[in-house]
Every structure is written in structure tokens, then in C-alpha cells.
Design an enzyme around this catalytic site. Structure first.
Site, mmCIF file in Angstrom:
data_model
loop_
_atom_site.group_PDB
_atom_site.id
_atom_site.type_symbol
_atom_site.label_atom_id
_atom_site.label_comp_id
_atom_site.label_asym_id
_atom_site.label_seq_id
_atom_site.Cartn_x
_atom_site.Cartn_y
_atom_site.Cartn_z
ATOM 1 N N ASP A 124 0.789 -1.238 0.000
ATOM 2 C CA ASP A 124 0.000 0.000 0.000
ATOM 3 C C ASP A 124 0.825 1.294 0.000
ATOM 4 O OD1 ASP A 124 -1.895 -1.947 0.273
ATOM 5 O OD2 ASP A 124 -2.721 -1.243 2.169
ATOM 6 N N LYS A 245 -6.949 -5.250 -2.626
ATOM 7 C CA LYS A 245 -7.676 -5.658 -1.422
ATOM 8 C C LYS A 245 -8.649 -4.561 -1.005
ATOM 9 C CE LYS A 245 -3.987 -4.096 1.723
ATOM 10 N NZ LYS A 245 -4.729 -3.105 2.511
ATOM 11 N N CYS A 290 -1.917 -2.409 7.905
ATOM 12 C CA CYS A 290 -1.904 -3.411 6.834
ATOM 13 C C CYS A 290 -0.601 -4.212 6.772
ATOM 14 C CB CYS A 290 -2.179 -2.732 5.497
ATOM 15 S SG CYS A 290 -3.838 -2.002 5.423
#
Length: 332
Positions: A124, A245, A290
Site C-alpha cells: 500500500d 484488497k 496493513c
């Protein structure tokens, strides 16, 4: 050595008895033949008395050959650790490792040590987390997400990983985690915060069913927006794989493996299995959200997992430390 011992622990607690284990299904037949010859040669080399078995002393010689650095320094196993490992592979507990038991030892331990397959998972590193709507420098830890780009690029330039993954938060506009969507779903009576009083970063409980805890974030990484793109300075290598995701509007997804309710997995598990990955190097944003969730899941599955501290930045200093301790506690 620590990673190798973790592999044995995973075998002991997670695998079926050795005689039910077959070679990995993705290896070509020619590779299997080569693998068998190499395995047989290894067994014969340490079967010093040629009786067709490895006793504890012969197994000790094998571990001394495995656990040494490139200068030849040997890292000796403690006697209790050595016997514990030996007992894992001595499936019939007769005090010897026969050739059939050695197949299991080879495929699930030795080969992983001497021929690891390394995956690099960059989590990310997207615009919204660096300079956009969920810029992590505005969170309590006040860490700069942009600082991960240079060390990640350096690793991509200098380390030959077997496969590189980039994960992306990829939310629909009506995603459950967005605070401005809180009125779209019923709040459970047990929620510590009501919809009217909820603020960014609060945790509420949605009614479901089933009831579901959810931390509220600013709107971020909406599909096909600038904020959802990887940062322009992040190197994207050829033949890398992107994993998306958080695509389900009704459940968040911190881990790159599954959503937070573990109802749906991403493509990551299948991609790692297809490549027979053994080791996963994980980094990115945010350390305590995450990145941490992904590392914990990787450890739980059984991968040797390395969380790259200097290539990650987080939201909350206390949560970052908790994440680090959890990974270390689980042999990461």
C-alpha cells in the site's frame, strides 16, 4: 538458524504425518528427478555407516553442514533443539531417520533452508497514505510515508527477489471504513460510539449481521483515483504482480491475504503457492495496520516472514511496537 527452527516448529504443529506428504505439485518432472538425485546424494553423504538410516549423530553432522555462514563458521544447535528437530522427522520414533522419513525432511526443511524462494511484498505505498486524504504524517506517530520509497527502491535495485508483489487498497466509494459513509449502515447497540458522535479513527460496531468492529478512516484509495495509485517515485519492476484488497464495500481488508473477517482471500495465497515461495519480505504502509496484519497472517500460514522495519512507517507508536513484538514472538 532462527528461521530454520521456525520452519521445524511449523512442521510439528501444522503438517500431516510425513508419509502423507507428496512433493510440491508445481515442480516440473525434470526438476523432481534432479531433486530426487540431490536428495539421495545428501542422505548418502551423511549416512556414514551406510546402514540406510540417519542416527542422531549423523543428523548432527547434517545440521552442522546446513548451519554455517559463507566463511565456514558453524552455528551449533543446542542439544535439546537438535533432538527436538530430529524427533519431528523420526516419524515412527524408532531413533532413526530412514529414507522415507528423509523425503519429508528434505522437502519441508532442508530444501527450504538451502534453496529459499523469496517473495518481496510491498504494501500500500499509495498516494493517499503519503500526501493524500489519509496522509499518515497527520496520525499520532507523525511518520512520513514518503520515507519508505527510497529504501524500497534500493532493495529492488540490489536484491534479486524471486517474485515481487505490490498490494493496493482498492475501495469502492461506499466502503464501510469511510467515516462519511457511517450513516449507510446500522450501528449495533453495543457500539461504544454512536453514528452521531463518531469521529475519524474511532472504532464502532456495525449491526451486521454478524456484528462487526470497524475503525473509521477518512475516505481513501477509492478505485481508479489518484489517491489509489502507487506513488510516482516507487519503482515498479517488470513481471511484478499487483494484489488488490478492500474491494468488498461491507468489510475492510488490512491483510493482503484476506479481508478482516477472513471470508474472502485475495490472489496472494495462490500466487505464492504457484511459485513455491518459502520466505516473504514485507514492508510499506502502514506498519501497525496493513503491514502488520499481513506479516501476522504470513507467519500463521507458515512462511518465514521478515518485516522490514526501515522500509515501513505507521500510524501509532504504541501499535507499531505491539506489531513488532507480535512478529518477533511468532519467530518473524
Amino acid at each position: 538458524l532462527k528461521g530454520a527452527y521456525k520452519t521445524v516448529s511449523d512442521i510439528f504443529y501444522r503438517t500431516t504425518p510425513c508419509r502423507s506428504v507428496t512433493p510440491p505439485v508445481y515442480i516440473k518432472k525434470s526438476s523432481l528427478n534432479y531433486n530426487r538425485r540431490t536428495m539421495d546424494a545428501c542422505f548418502s553423504a551423511f549416512d556414514k555407516n551406510s546402514d540406510g538410516y540417519l542416527d542422531l549423530e549423523e543428523f548432527k553432522l547434517l545440521t552442522r553442514a546446513l548451519f554455517r555462514n559463507d566463511r565456514g563458521k558453524i552455528y551449533n544447535l543446542e542439544e535439546d533443539k537438535l533432538r527436538e528437530i530430529f524427533n519431528v522427522f523420526d516419524c515412527n520414533a524408532d531413533g532413526y531417520i530412514d529414507r522415507e522419513e528423509f523425503v519429508f525432511c528434505w522437502n519441508h526443511w532442508i530444501k527450504i533452508i538451502v534453496r529459499p524462494i523469496a517473495a518481496f511484498l510491498i504494501v500500500d505505498v499509495q498516494n493517499d497514505f503519503i500526501s493524500g486524504t489519509l496522509n499518515i504524517s497527520n496520525c499520532s506517530a507523525q511518520q512520513n510515508g514518503l520515507e519508505v520509497v527510497e529504501p524500497i527502491n534500493h532493495l529492488l535495485d540490489t536484491v534479486q527477489f524471486d517474485v515481487v508483489f505490490y498490494s493496493l487498497d482498492w475501495h469502492p466509494s461506499n466502503h464501510v471504513s469511510f467515516i462519511d459513509n457511517i450513516g449507510q449502515r446500522e450501528i449495533h447497540p453495543s457500539s461504544p460510539v454512536t453514528a452521531e458522535n463518531a469521529q475519524t479513527y474511532d472504532t464502532v460496531i456495525f449491526a451486521g449481521p454478524p456484528p462487526m468492529k470497524q475503525r473509521l478512516w477518512p475516505r481513501h484509495c477509492v478505485q481508479d483515483t489518484w489517491g489509489s495509485e502507487l506513488h510516482k517515485d516507487l519503482k515498479v519492476v517488470e513481471n511484478s504482480i499487483k494484489v488488490y484488497k478492500g474491494t468488498n464495500p461491507d468489510v475492510d481488508s488490512y491483510s493482503v491475504f484476506w479481508d478482516n473477517k477472513k471470508m474472502t482471500d485475495t490472489t496472494l495465497c495462490a500466487q505464492l503457492r504457484m511459485r513455491n515461495a518459502t520466505d516473504i519480505y514485507i514492508c510499506g504502509l502502514a506498519y501497525d495496520v496493513c503491514v502488520g496484519a499481513t506479516a501476522v497472517d504470513a507467519l500463521a500460514i507458515g512462511y518465514r516472514t521478515i518485516l522490514l522495519d526501515d522500509c515501513s512507517r505507521g500510524v501509532d507508536l504504541l501499535d507499531i511496537e505491539k506489531t513488532k513484538n507480535t512478529v518477533i514472538k511468532n519467530n518473524g
